[in-house]
Design a protein around this motif. Structure first.
Motif, PDB file in Angstrom:
ATOM      1  N   GLU A  40       0.860  -1.187   0.000  1.00  0.00           N
ATOM      2  CA  GLU A  40       0.000   0.000   0.000  1.00  0.00           C
ATOM      3  C   GLU A  40       0.892   1.231   0.000  1.00  0.00           C
ATOM      4  O   GLU A  40       1.133   1.825  -1.042  1.00  0.00           O
ATOM      5  N   THR A  41       1.470   1.540   1.151  1.00  0.00           N
ATOM      6  CA  THR A  41       2.346   2.711   1.209  1.00  0.00           C
ATOM      7  C   THR A  41       3.488   2.580   0.202  1.00  0.00           C
ATOM      8  O   THR A  41       3.731   3.485  -0.607  1.00  0.00           O
ATOM      9  N   ILE A  42       4.164   1.449   0.236  1.00  0.00           N
ATOM     10  CA  ILE A  42       5.378   1.355  -0.585  1.00  0.00           C
ATOM     11  C   ILE A  42       5.040   1.324  -2.068  1.00  0.00           C
ATOM     12  O   ILE A  42       5.787   1.851  -2.901  1.00  0.00           O
ATOM     13  N   GLY A  82      -6.060  -4.085  -7.568  1.00  0.00           N
ATOM     14  CA  GLY A  82      -5.336  -3.765  -6.332  1.00  0.00           C
ATOM     15  C   GLY A  82      -4.982  -5.003  -5.536  1.00  0.00           C
ATOM     16  O   GLY A  82      -5.090  -5.030  -4.306  1.00  0.00           O
ATOM     17  N   ASP A 103       6.029  -5.498   3.605  1.00  0.00           N
ATOM     18  CA  ASP A 103       6.255  -6.738   4.351  1.00  0.00           C
ATOM     19  C   ASP A 103       5.036  -7.649   4.274  1.00  0.00           C
ATOM     20  O   ASP A 103       5.173  -8.875   4.187  1.00  0.00           O
ATOM     21  N   TYR A 104       3.837  -7.059   4.233  1.00  0.00           N
ATOM     22  CA  TYR A 104       2.660  -7.914   4.049  1.00  0.00           C
ATOM     23  C   TYR A 104       2.676  -8.514   2.642  1.00  0.00           C
ATOM     24  O   TYR A 104       2.524  -9.729   2.460  1.00  0.00           O
ATOM     25  N   ALA A 105       2.868  -7.660   1.650  1.00  0.00           N
ATOM     26  CA  ALA A 105       2.829  -8.120   0.252  1.00  0.00           C
ATOM     27  C   ALA A 105       3.874  -9.199   0.016  1.00  0.00           C
ATOM     28  O   ALA A 105       3.616 -10.184  -0.695  1.00  0.00           O
ATOM     29  N   ASN A 152       7.772  -2.090   7.196  1.00  0.00           N
ATOM     30  CA  ASN A 152       7.273  -1.073   8.137  1.00  0.00           C
ATOM     31  C   ASN A 152       6.377  -1.718   9.193  1.00  0.00           C
ATOM     32  O   ASN A 152       5.512  -1.082   9.769  1.00  0.00           O
ATOM     33  N   GLY A 183       3.928  -3.869   9.012  1.00  0.00           N
ATOM     34  CA  GLY A 183       2.495  -4.090   8.906  1.00  0.00           C
ATOM     35  C   GLY A 183       1.846  -3.596   7.639  1.00  0.00           C
ATOM     36  O   GLY A 183       2.494  -3.154   6.693  1.00  0.00           O
ATOM     37  N   TYR A 219      -4.791   4.791   3.205  1.00  0.00           N
ATOM     38  CA  TYR A 219      -5.959   4.380   3.971  1.00  0.00           C
ATOM     39  C   TYR A 219      -6.536   5.504   4.830  1.00  0.00           C
ATOM     40  O   TYR A 219      -7.689   5.486   5.202  1.00  0.00           O
TER      41      TYR A 219
HETATM   42  C1  TPP Z   1      -5.408  -9.950  -2.036  1.00  0.00           C
HETATM   43  C2  TPP Z   1      -5.555  -8.751  -1.169  1.00  0.00           C
HETATM   44  N1  TPP Z   1      -5.818  -8.900   0.144  1.00  0.00           N
HETATM   45  C3  TPP Z   1      -5.947  -7.821   0.949  1.00  0.00           C
HETATM   46  C4  TPP Z   1      -5.817  -6.560   0.441  1.00  0.00           C
HETATM   47  C5  TPP Z   1      -5.962  -5.358   1.340  1.00  0.00           C
HETATM   48  N2  TPP Z   1      -4.668  -4.703   1.488  1.00  0.00           N
HETATM   49  C6  TPP Z   1      -4.383  -3.564   0.842  1.00  0.00           C
HETATM   50  S1  TPP Z   1      -2.829  -3.057   1.114  1.00  0.00           S
HETATM   51  C7  TPP Z   1      -2.497  -4.385   2.097  1.00  0.00           C
HETATM   52  C8  TPP Z   1      -1.154  -4.631   2.694  1.00  0.00           C
HETATM   53  C9  TPP Z   1      -0.190  -3.497   2.600  1.00  0.00           C
HETATM   54  O1  TPP Z   1       0.879  -3.754   3.472  1.00  0.00           O
HETATM   55  P1  TPP Z   1       2.336  -3.978   2.950  1.00  0.00           P
HETATM   56  O2  TPP Z   1       2.361  -4.916   1.817  1.00  0.00           O
HETATM   57  O3  TPP Z   1       3.175  -4.332   4.107  1.00  0.00           O
HETATM   58  O4  TPP Z   1       2.740  -2.564   2.352  1.00  0.00           O
HETATM   59  P2  TPP Z   1       2.789  -1.148   3.093  1.00  0.00           P
HETATM   60  O5  TPP Z   1       1.496  -0.464   2.840  1.00  0.00           O
HETATM   61  O6  TPP Z   1       2.984  -1.399   4.544  1.00  0.00           O
HETATM   62  O7  TPP Z   1       3.912  -0.425   2.455  1.00  0.00           O
HETATM   63  C10 TPP Z   1      -3.611  -5.191   2.228  1.00  0.00           C
HETATM   64  C11 TPP Z   1      -3.659  -6.424   3.045  1.00  0.00           C
HETATM   65  C12 TPP Z   1      -5.580  -6.440  -0.956  1.00  0.00           C
HETATM   66  N3  TPP Z   1      -5.469  -5.252  -1.551  1.00  0.00           N
HETATM   67  N4  TPP Z   1      -5.424  -7.535  -1.723  1.00  0.00           N
END
Ligand code: TPP
Length: 548
Positions: free
Chosen positions: A387-389, A412, A439-441, A466, A468, A546
């Motif tokens: 998201e952020t990154i 998305g 880190d989630y992605a 970051n 989360g 968000y």
């Molecule tokens: C398949 C899927 N599941 C859930 C989401 C909701 N979602 C949007 S961004 C995100 C995670 C973002 O976290 P990260 O990858 O760590 O990147 P950051 O924003 O921290 O840089 C999630 C779970 C989504 N977009 N796609």
């Protein structure tokens, strides 16, 4: 008389269709197909999850302008591809899913891994089919590959009941579909070209929109001819690099001002969905005159008040419009439009300057992305996910080659970055391939680092940790105070994920260490992971996250 099974026949037809690489997860009843592919000399990329395998295939297909093929076993193996089919179709990426399914003899009575796979596939696909006999495997594959790549590309699903894969037949009775038609690109009506040229010539504030469709059509050189006249353009995230981002008329950094001010807009292979603000007020002028060039006629009926729809190939149309504009005087030249957009670009870039140069610890994500930008070779494939990154990367990182830029796309979808970068590396082996992922992605597809190591491809995974989902923003601001970690994640040591497969590992906590670490990773002749601890409280500048 030598006999071969249906799996081998399928592999031969894939070779005949120009496919040299397939992706998938080993499972019945498709083992013969994997074995046949190996025997026929295809590169078989066996993955850790079908969803990722299908993302890899769609990225490979997108980069190469060929059908990306994924092979999945019956039941859950196939249903694991459903998200990827949906994403590929929505993002216009060519994906052929070959799903093994229950043998006919045990259908309806609780056969092993029985599922209504065609029904699972249908809403996410352009087309579905079921192979009805071993003899007709070549024909069905011919249909599937053609449909995945014609018109707007997308996902197709072909069901392979177990008995058609396993059955053996005399080799000389196998009739391959050797010949694919040479297909001419749909040309625009001549009077439409004249109208588009007239509109652009008389516009005071013209704008081109460049979408993925322009990438698929290889419309870059033709679009550059129009932009060279002084007409600005903005692109969709995956339309980046179709015209190299260092073209002076590339104005993504002034995107909002460009959309809001344009009096004539010509969209090439771009859709007026959320990515382009639906093509209407308040993001656009209510009196904007909009032309949409698309290979799909139904795309012209959407939210935008389109005045003229041109059903044609983006490259052919852009060339014809450039020809028609030759020698005309453009009203735009006297309007100060591009100067105003350049000022907006400078203002917007000025907002980022401090963050891009930040020496803060933990590392500012803008500083990380600046260092990635400076380390990236010009022809690199780049996938962003998070998201952020992803938002920061989209703003800061340029692309200079067509179909080499990947992001979560129209849906998305998180979990695409790692597999897209692997698929891109296999499609463009001579260019570096980098996944910039949150880190989630990263976690959503992290086991595919083992796939990269096993296949032996030096992809670089840059994990912006970051702690989360959008860092701590949701955790700290949108959940009840004192909540356990729900949106935030543990500050895990992600470099261990590459150490476990003997890849090249880097852990970076200070900004000055970024560039050397990235360069070592890019030079490593094996998969590399750069784990970067970034500020969990950082957010995207200029809104658009968000908490916007
Ligand atoms: C398949 C899927 N599941 C859930 C989401 C909701 N979602 C949007 S961004 C995100 C995670 C973002 O976290 P990260 O990858 O760590 O990147 P950051 O924003 O921290 O840089 C999630 C779970 C989504 N977009 N796609």
């Amino acid at each position: 008389m030598a006999e071969i099974d249906g799996g081998r026949i399928a592999a031969r037809q894939l070779v005949a269709a120009g496919i040299d690489t397939i992706f998938g997860v080993m499972a019945g009843p498709m083992i013969e197909l994997f074995a046949g592919a190996q025997a026929e000399g295809l590169t078989v990329v066996s993955c850790r999850h079908e969803e990722s395998a299908a993302f890899m295939a769609s990225a490979w297909g997108w980069a190469k302008r060929r059908p990306g093929v994924v092979v999945a076993g019956s039941g859950p193996g196939m249903t694991n591809c459903v998200t990827s089919m949906h994403v590929a179709t929505a993002s216009g990426m060519p994906l052929v899913v070959l799903g093994g399914s229950t043998y006919a003899a045990t259908r309806g009575v609780g056969g092993f891994q029985e599922a209504d796979q065609v029904a699972f596939a249908a809403p996410g696909c352009k087309w579905t089919g079921t192979v009805d006999s071993t003899e007709r495997i070549p024909e069905w594959l011919h249909l599937a590959c053609g449909r995945a790549t014609s018109g707007r590309p997308g996902a197709v699903y072909l069901d392979f009941p177990g008995q058609v894969v396993a059955r053996r037949m005399p080799e000389e009775q196998v009739a391959l579909r050797e010949r694919a038609p040479e297909v001419t690109a749909p040309h625009p009506a001549p009077n439409a070209v004249e109208r588009v040229a007239e509109l652009l010539a008389n516009a005071r504030q013209p704008l081109l929109l460049v979408g993925k469709g322009a990438g698929w059509a290889d419309a870059g050189p033709a679009l550059a001819r129009i932009a060279d006249l002084g007409i600005p353009y903005v692109t969709s995230p995956m339309g980046r690099g179709v015209v190299p981002d260092d073209h002076p008329m590339f104005l993504n950094p002034a995107r909002s001002a460009a959309l809001a001010g344009a009096d004539v807009i010509v969209a090439f292979g771009a859709r007026f969905n959320w990515i382009f603000g639906f093509g209407r007020a308040p993001r656009y002028r209510a009196d904007a005159r909009i032309v949409q060039v698309d290979v799909e006629p139904e795309e012209l009926f959407g939210s935008a008040p389109v005045e003229l729809g041109v059903v044609a190939d983006a490259a052919v149309t852009a060339d014809a419009v450039a020809d028609a504009l030759a020698g005309r005087r453009l009203a735009e030249a006297h309007s100060g439009w591009t100067a105003a957009l350049r000022q907006a670009r400078e203002r917007n870039e000025g907002v980022l300057a401090a963050a891009l140069a930040s020496d803060a610890v933990p590392i500012d994500p803008y500083r990380l992305v600046r260092e990635v930008r400076d380390a990236l070779p010009r022809d690199a494939s780049l996938a962003e996910d998070g998201e952020t990154i992803m938002g920061v990367g989209r703003v800061v990182l340029p692309s200079f080659c067509p179909r080499a830029r990947f992001n979560a796309g129209t849906t998305g979808c998180m979990g695409t970055g790692v597999p897209y970068a692997i698929g891109a590396k296999l499609a463009r082996p001579d260019a570096a391939s980098v996944a910039l992922v949150g880190d989630y992605a990263f976690g959503a597809a992290a086991m595919e680092v083992e796939t990269a190591a096993r296949v032996g491809i030096p992809v670089v995974f840059v994990v912006a940790n970051n702690e989360g989902i959008a860092g701590h923003l949701i955790q700290d601001h949108m959940l009840p105070p004192g909540s356990p970690r729900i949106a935030s994640l543990l500050p895990a040591d992600y470099e261990k994920m590459i150490e476990m497969v003997d890849g090249h590992a880097e852990r970076v906590e200070r900004p000055e260490a970024l560039r050397p670490a990235l360069e070592r990773a890019l030079a490593a002749d094996r998969p590399a992971l750069v784990h970067v601890r970034v500020d969990p409280k950082a957010r995207r500048l200029g809104g658009g996250n968000y908490l916007k």
